[in-house]
Design a protein around this motif. Sequence first.
Motif, PDB file in Angstrom:
ATOM      1  N   ARG A   1       0.830  -1.212   0.000  1.00  0.00           N
ATOM      2  CA  ARG A   1       0.000   0.000   0.000  1.00  0.00           C
ATOM      3  C   ARG A   1       0.863   1.259   0.000  1.00  0.00           C
ATOM      4  O   ARG A   1       0.486   2.283  -0.564  1.00  0.00           O
ATOM      5  N   ARG A   2       2.023   1.170   0.655  1.00  0.00           N
ATOM      6  CA  ARG A   2       2.919   2.323   0.713  1.00  0.00           C
ATOM      7  C   ARG A   2       3.773   2.470  -0.542  1.00  0.00           C
ATOM      8  O   ARG A   2       4.411   3.498  -0.741  1.00  0.00           O
ATOM      9  N   GLY A   3       3.850   1.419  -1.339  1.00  0.00           N
ATOM     10  CA  GLY A   3       4.778   1.424  -2.461  1.00  0.00           C
ATOM     11  C   GLY A   3       6.170   0.992  -2.076  1.00  0.00           C
ATOM     12  O   GLY A   3       7.133   1.206  -2.822  1.00  0.00           O
TER      13      GLY A   3
ATOM     14  N   PHE B   1       5.504  -5.523  -8.627  1.00  0.00           N
ATOM     15  CA  PHE B   1       5.120  -6.297  -7.453  1.00  0.00           C
ATOM     16  C   PHE B   1       4.276  -5.481  -6.476  1.00  0.00           C
ATOM     17  O   PHE B   1       3.393  -6.031  -5.813  1.00  0.00           O
ATOM     18  N   VAL B   2       4.543  -4.186  -6.340  1.00  0.00           N
ATOM     19  CA  VAL B   2       3.795  -3.384  -5.365  1.00  0.00           C
ATOM     20  C   VAL B   2       2.496  -2.825  -5.941  1.00  0.00           C
ATOM     21  O   VAL B   2       1.692  -2.235  -5.213  1.00  0.00           O
ATOM     22  N   ALA B   3       2.278  -3.004  -7.231  1.00  0.00           N
ATOM     23  CA  ALA B   3       1.084  -2.432  -7.866  1.00  0.00           C
ATOM     24  C   ALA B   3       0.005  -3.484  -8.053  1.00  0.00           C
ATOM     25  O   ALA B   3       0.285  -4.659  -8.304  1.00  0.00           O
ATOM     26  N   GLY B   4      -1.248  -3.065  -7.924  1.00  0.00           N
ATOM     27  CA  GLY B   4      -2.384  -3.916  -8.255  1.00  0.00           C
ATOM     28  C   GLY B   4      -2.344  -5.281  -7.584  1.00  0.00           C
ATOM     29  O   GLY B   4      -2.213  -5.394  -6.364  1.00  0.00           O
ATOM     30  N   ASP B   5      -2.440  -6.324  -8.422  1.00  0.00           N
ATOM     31  CA  ASP B   5      -2.439  -7.696  -7.887  1.00  0.00           C
ATOM     32  C   ASP B   5      -1.039  -8.282  -7.774  1.00  0.00           C
ATOM     33  O   ASP B   5      -0.881  -9.475  -7.481  1.00  0.00           O
ATOM     34  N   GLY B   6      -0.023  -7.476  -8.025  1.00  0.00           N
ATOM     35  CA  GLY B   6       1.355  -7.935  -7.891  1.00  0.00           C
ATOM     36  C   GLY B   6       1.956  -8.484  -9.163  1.00  0.00           C
ATOM     37  O   GLY B   6       3.151  -8.794  -9.196  1.00  0.00           O
ATOM     38  N   GLY B   7       1.138  -8.636 -10.195  1.00  0.00           N
ATOM     39  CA  GLY B   7       1.661  -9.108 -11.471  1.00  0.00           C
ATOM     40  C   GLY B   7       1.735 -10.618 -11.561  1.00  0.00           C
ATOM     41  O   GLY B   7       1.504 -11.350 -10.589  1.00  0.00           O
ATOM     42  N   ALA B   8       2.106 -11.079 -12.751  1.00  0.00           N
ATOM     43  CA  ALA B   8       2.108 -12.519 -13.035  1.00  0.00           C
ATOM     44  C   ALA B   8       3.110 -13.286 -12.174  1.00  0.00           C
ATOM     45  O   ALA B   8       2.922 -14.472 -11.890  1.00  0.00           O
ATOM     46  N   GLY B   9       4.187 -12.627 -11.769  1.00  0.00           N
ATOM     47  CA  GLY B   9       5.220 -13.328 -11.008  1.00  0.00           C
ATOM     48  C   GLY B   9       5.041 -13.262  -9.505  1.00  0.00           C
ATOM     49  O   GLY B   9       5.894 -13.781  -8.761  1.00  0.00           O
ATOM     50  N   ALA B  10       3.953 -12.659  -9.021  1.00  0.00           N
ATOM     51  CA  ALA B  10       3.798 -12.418  -7.584  1.00  0.00           C
ATOM     52  C   ALA B  10       3.836 -13.711  -6.774  1.00  0.00           C
ATOM     53  O   ALA B  10       4.472 -13.778  -5.715  1.00  0.00           O
ATOM     54  N   GLU B  11       3.154 -14.737  -7.256  1.00  0.00           N
ATOM     55  CA  GLU B  11       3.123 -16.003  -6.519  1.00  0.00           C
ATOM     56  C   GLU B  11       4.512 -16.611  -6.413  1.00  0.00           C
ATOM     57  O   GLU B  11       4.898 -17.139  -5.356  1.00  0.00           O
ATOM     58  N   ARG B  12       5.300 -16.519  -7.486  1.00  0.00           N
ATOM     59  CA  ARG B  12       6.673 -17.048  -7.453  1.00  0.00           C
ATOM     60  C   ARG B  12       7.548 -16.231  -6.508  1.00  0.00           C
ATOM     61  O   ARG B  12       8.427 -16.782  -5.828  1.00  0.00           O
ATOM     62  N   VAL B  13       7.319 -14.923  -6.462  1.00  0.00           N
ATOM     63  CA  VAL B  13       8.081 -14.054  -5.567  1.00  0.00           C
ATOM     64  C   VAL B  13       7.836 -14.448  -4.115  1.00  0.00           C
ATOM     65  O   VAL B  13       8.780 -14.622  -3.331  1.00  0.00           O
TER      66      VAL B  13
ATOM     67  N   LEU C   1      -0.565 -11.169  -0.239  1.00  0.00           N
ATOM     68  CA  LEU C   1      -0.529  -9.828  -0.821  1.00  0.00           C
ATOM     69  C   LEU C   1      -1.686  -8.969  -0.322  1.00  0.00           C
ATOM     70  O   LEU C   1      -1.590  -7.742  -0.316  1.00  0.00           O
ATOM     71  N   ARG C   2      -2.760  -9.623   0.109  1.00  0.00           N
ATOM     72  CA  ARG C   2      -3.950  -8.897   0.555  1.00  0.00           C
ATOM     73  C   ARG C   2      -4.166  -8.950   2.060  1.00  0.00           C
ATOM     74  O   ARG C   2      -4.603  -7.980   2.669  1.00  0.00           O
ATOM     75  N   ASP C   3      -3.886 -10.110   2.643  1.00  0.00           N
ATOM     76  CA  ASP C   3      -4.251 -10.352   4.040  1.00  0.00           C
ATOM     77  C   ASP C   3      -3.022 -10.667   4.883  1.00  0.00           C
ATOM     78  O   ASP C   3      -2.083 -11.315   4.409  1.00  0.00           O
TER      79      ASP C   3
END
Length: 280
Positions: free
Chosen positions: A172-174, A193-205, A254-256
């Motif tokens: 949320r802070r960026g 990664f900090v924007a929206g849903d985190g992008g396609a690689g978020a789960e791997r990150v 990423l959300r909770d």
Amino acid sequence: MSGNAEIVMDAVRAADHDRYLTALYAPADKRAALFSLYAFNAEIAGIRDRIHEPLPGEVRLQWWRDVIAAGGEAGAGHPVAEALNATIATSRLPKLAFENMLEARIFDLYDDPMPSRTDLEGYCGETAAALIQLAAMVLDPVEAPRFAELAGRAGCAQAITGLLLLLPLHRRRGQCFVPADILAAAGSSPEEFVAGDGGAGAERVVAAMIALAREHLTVFTRGAAALPASLRPAFLPLAMSRAYLAKIEKGAPLRDTPRLSALRRHWLTLRRATQGWPAL
């Protein structure tokens, strides 16, 4: 317990309940010193939450540098500062460790990406690991130096777990504490990664960060069987790390922010306080 000591203890209970809980397993005559360390850590870790621009945060960090460097009556009227200076003097704690901790916390005030895994581990070493080692020195100054390397592993495991728990807030802070090399390997970037849903690689990150925390936790556990009982309270925050990581892995980090029930946190801490860590 003096009025000042109660204020410091209550500050830890409100800001960092997990460490508050672990300090209760320390000998009674050591608890006030541990609370002073944990209250100081909560103060500087929470600076970003209380400011809107980095400069006031740097001013606050400098105030702490000046108070610790001066020692004695410096910081009079500030319960945490008074208690911390008393702990530093009584336990002969190295002021350089506090200086390095304050320097590392400058990173918290800005939105610069974490450059690499090495930088992240360095940050963890100067913050969470240093706090564990200082607590160990309070508890048993003779044995503590033997376990400095173990404190480093413990601090990395605990801090990386904590950063995963704070992902929703940081995004949320960026802010991005995930190292750029881990992001790149997962096909992501700090901006994505900090924007929206985190992008396609978020789960791997997230999976890579969980694996990194577990790597340090595994190495810590291999050596933790040798910990003397006198030092266990300093390392007790690690008692909850494995359970937190399991919650993160199964949730939507990423959300909770995953939570452990009070009963489970008490049980995990009690088990490690009384039994230590079994050898792997």
